[in-house]
Design a protein around this motif. Structure first.
Motif, short mmCIF file in Angstrom:
data_model
loop_
_atom_site.label_atom_id
_atom_site.label_comp_id
_atom_site.label_asym_id
_atom_site.label_seq_id
_atom_site.Cartn_x
_atom_site.Cartn_y
_atom_site.Cartn_z
N SER A 244 0.87 -1.25 -0.03
CA SER A 244 -0.19 0.03 0.02
C SER A 244 0.99 1.37 -0.04
N LEU A 245 1.74 1.23 0.98
CA LEU A 245 2.84 2.29 0.83
C LEU A 245 3.49 2.71 -0.40
N MET A 246 3.68 1.42 -1.21
CA MET A 246 4.41 1.49 -2.52
C MET A 246 3.43 2.21 -3.53
N MET A 247 2.36 1.58 -3.41
CA MET A 247 1.23 2.31 -4.20
C MET A 247 1.03 3.87 -4.07
N TYR A 248 1.14 4.33 -2.84
CA TYR A 248 1.14 5.90 -2.50
C TYR A 248 2.55 6.43 -3.14
N GLY A 249 3.36 5.83 -3.70
CA GLY A 249 4.58 6.54 -4.01
C GLY A 249 5.80 6.62 -3.39
N MET A 250 5.43 6.04 -2.01
CA MET A 250 6.28 5.87 -1.04
C MET A 250 7.44 4.73 -1.01
N ASP A 251 8.28 4.86 -0.83
CA ASP A 251 9.53 3.55 -0.99
C ASP A 251 9.99 3.39 0.46
N PRO A 252 9.60 2.39 1.07
CA PRO A 252 9.80 1.82 2.39
C PRO A 252 11.34 1.82 2.39
N GLY A 253 11.98 2.23 3.19
CA GLY A 253 13.46 2.14 3.63
C GLY A 253 14.04 3.30 4.23
N PRO A 254 15.31 3.26 4.32
CA PRO A 254 15.82 4.42 5.11
C PRO A 254 15.67 5.73 4.36
N ALA A 255 15.66 5.88 3.07
CA ALA A 255 15.18 7.17 2.17
C ALA A 255 14.00 7.79 2.65
N LEU A 256 12.80 6.76 3.01
CA LEU A 256 11.44 7.41 3.43
C LEU A 256 11.61 8.20 4.68
N PHE A 257 12.81 8.02 5.56
CA PHE A 257 12.71 9.02 6.63
C PHE A 257 13.32 10.20 6.36
N THR A 258 13.82 10.46 5.36
CA THR A 258 14.56 11.61 4.71
C THR A 258 13.89 12.45 3.63
N GLU A 259 13.20 11.48 2.76
CA GLU A 259 12.44 12.41 1.76
C GLU A 259 10.95 12.55 2.20
N ASN A 260 10.61 11.77 3.18
CA ASN A 260 9.10 11.76 3.49
C ASN A 260 9.02 11.95 4.98
N ARG A 261 9.86 12.69 5.52
CA ARG A 261 9.66 12.55 7.03
C ARG A 261 8.46 12.88 7.72
N SER A 262 7.83 14.14 7.18
CA SER A 262 6.36 14.63 7.65
C SER A 262 5.36 13.25 7.53
N PHE A 263 5.33 12.59 6.39
CA PHE A 263 4.56 11.47 6.26
C PHE A 263 4.66 10.20 7.32
N VAL A 264 6.03 10.01 7.65
CA VAL A 264 6.54 8.93 8.63
C VAL A 264 5.92 9.46 10.00
N MET A 265 5.88 10.61 10.39
CA MET A 265 5.44 11.41 11.48
C MET A 265 3.95 11.23 11.46
N THR A 266 3.40 11.44 10.47
CA THR A 266 1.90 11.55 10.39
C THR A 266 1.29 10.20 10.65
N PHE A 267 2.08 9.06 9.84
CA PHE A 267 1.80 7.71 10.20
C PHE A 267 1.69 7.29 11.61
N MET A 268 2.60 7.70 12.46
CA MET A 268 2.99 7.52 13.89
C MET A 268 1.90 7.91 14.57
N VAL A 269 1.69 9.20 14.54
CA VAL A 269 0.53 9.88 15.13
C VAL A 269 -0.94 9.17 15.01
N LEU A 270 -1.02 8.97 13.59
CA LEU A 270 -2.23 8.24 13.32
C LEU A 270 -2.46 6.97 14.10
N MET A 271 -1.31 6.25 14.10
CA MET A 271 -1.34 4.86 14.79
C MET A 271 -1.93 5.22 16.29
N MET A 272 -1.10 6.17 17.20
CA MET A 272 -1.72 6.54 18.20
C MET A 272 -3.18 6.74 18.38
N LEU A 273 -3.54 7.77 17.47
CA LEU A 273 -5.10 8.15 17.68
C LEU A 273 -5.92 6.99 17.10
#
Length: 498
Positions: free
Chosen positions: A334-363
């Motif tokens: 699903s992440l890949m279909m959204y254009g996200m490439d899971p791996g270390p680059a995800l945390f630099t190129e899409n940092r805000s998305f990763v943080m949003t993902f984690m907050v949504l998990m909590m909510l």
């Protein structure tokens, strides 16, 4: 801290919260119904979220992902049938509590400790993911190839009863990953001039077919007769007393630590975490004789374990691109279909998305807490829903979902063929997880293998001169050899006893 607060506020917008609630309710319903899993839910709903902004679409998938695992414990408690594999250990004490006239308390413990486990797992994800991703930025083609092989072998090595069957299905997934454009030369391969598969086989269509249509066909063939929930006159109290809650804390602390570690190991999952957590809680309990006979501690630790496990599995899935189990493999797709490439680059190129993902998990777990406690008395109605209605709904979602991705009938055909394969694989006891993993990691393994060869002057030296690559390849070999040796040893002992 300010960045986290800003992300938190963005997640509280009406649109994001609405789709998070929709996904949570959908996951709740899917998880309660035996035979429908959270894995199927994420696979079915992924294409239906494409028309949404990514925050809203992924909020919906996160709701399904988390609620599907939690609600699998409801059917485990009420009818002794786990709604998801992760809830197997919950049947040990949950159904016994129902027979003792305490279904409400069992459902309350399931809700409360599932949410506690989910919050713990997500907190570990927040703390561990960024440092691990920073370390993984040092990886080159040789390391990524070794990582892909490690992920593949770890999944295959725990393939239900048969390692050989797991290897065969994993190899099929690898073969399917070669269809499409050559990653190095850009030439079409095995496409038969079909334009729709030039970019490769749609793994979302394969997942929908394998886990959705295949499961329905298997249930229809078997004339699946789900257990019916007892006619419960009264649920009794849902919330545990403070004394009951305190009794559950020691085992739950140990269970949460074990579960996060188990989840982070590729090839494991909530079912293994729940079983290990239950066993350790029994050893620590002051009343171990109650375990398996309706112990609130047993229910609490298993529900906590299978949800805490999700956070651990997401650490390796998001930072390294290696899913730990089927559900995280589907979420990876699903992440890949959204254009996200899971791996270390995800945390630099899409940092805000990763943080949003984690907050949504909590909510999501906040919503699950409210939903689970408020709707406990309606659970039996969902479980007793006619299976024919469920089958027709799932088949319709399979067709709509596979077509909606690219408006392509080829994807619908791929879904249908995958569904037939999924049916035959289930009938022959072949595991499905390795197919999906092979399809997802096959291109990663191939492209990085060929890049490493090019960098090394067509020599294999990069694979055995890079320390990380060597360690991962050795672990991959160990992951295959260990279960083979255990099986051989077990058979030898059985032969000696005869």
């Amino acid at each position: 801290m300010a960045e986290w607060f800003s992300i938190f506020l963005s997640c509280l917008t009406p649109g994001v919260l609405f789709y998070l609630m929709v996904g949570t309710v959908a996951g709740y319903v899917i998880g309660v119904l035996p035979g429908l899993s959270a894995t199927m839910g994420v696979a079915l709903l992924t294409p239906l979220t494409f028309w949404l902004p990514e925050e809203q679409g992924f909020a919906m998938l996160i709701g399904v992902f988390n609620a599907g695992v939690f609600s699998g414990g409801i059917s485990a408690i009420l009818i002794n049938t786990p709604g998801t594999p992760a809830s197997i250990a919950t049947t040990f004490d949950g159904y016994e509590m129902t027979k003792q006239g305490k279904p409400g308390l069992a459902l309350g413990l399931n809700t409360i400790f599932s949410c506690i486990g989910g919050w713990i797992g997500t907190l570990v994800l927040m703390l561990a993911a960024f440092p691990l991703a920073k370390f993984a930025l040092k990886f080159g083609p040789a390391e990524f190839f070794a990582l892909a092989i490690f992920g593949l072998t770890m999944m295959v090595s725990v393939s239900q009863q048969s390692i050989v069957k797991g290897l065969l299905t994993g190899f099929l997934g690898l073969l399917l990953s070669t269809i499409g454009t050559d990653p190095m030369l850009g030439m079409p391969r095995f496409t038969f001039n079909i334009a729709e598969i030039m970019d490769g086989i749609s793994f979302i269509a394969v997942m929908i077919g394998m886990f959705g249509l295949g499961e329905v066909l298997f249930q229809m063939y078997n004339g699946e007769n789900r257990g019916q929930a007892q006619k419960i006159q009264s649920l009794g109290r849902v919330l545990p007393t403070w004394e009951e809650f305190k009794r559950c804390i020691p085992g739950s602390v140990v269970g949460s630590i074990i579960s996060v570690i188990v989840g982070a190991i590729p090839g494991t999952g909530g079912d293994i975490a729940g079983l290990i957590g239950w066993d350790q809680a029994k050893r620590m309990s002051k009343k171990p004789e109650e375990f398996g006979k309706g112990s609130p501690e047993g229910v609490a630790v298993t529900c906590l374990a299978n949800n805490a496990c999700l956070g651990g599995s997401l650490v390796t899935m998001m930072t390294l691109g290696v899913p730990g189990e089927s559900i995280s493999a589907v979420l990876l797709g699903s992440l890949m279909m959204y254009g996200m490439d899971p791996g270390p680059a995800l945390f630099t190129e899409n940092r805000s998305f990763v943080m949003t993902f984690m907050v949504l998990m909590m909510l999501a777990y906040v919503i699950i807490m409210v939903l689970g406690l408020a709707t406990a008395k309606y659970s039996t109605a969902l479980i007793n829903l006619k299976k024919e209605i469920v089958w027709l709904t799932v088949i319709a979602l399979c067709v709509i979902g596979s077509y909606a991705m690219n408006s392509s009938f080829v994807d619908v055909l791929i879904m249908a063929v995958s569904g037939l394969l999924g049916f035959f694989f289930r009938k022959l006891n072949f595991p499905l997880g390795p197919i999906i993993l092979g399809l997802l990691l096959g291109r990663m393994a191939e492209s990085n293998f060929r890049r490493a060869l090019s960098l090394g002057g067509m020599s294999y030296k990069l694979f055995y001169t890079k320390p990380i690559s060597v360690i991962l390849l050795l672990l991959a070999v160990l992951a295959v050899v260990t279960p083979v040796y255990k099986n051989y040893k077990a058979k030898k002992q059985i032969g000696e006893t005869k």
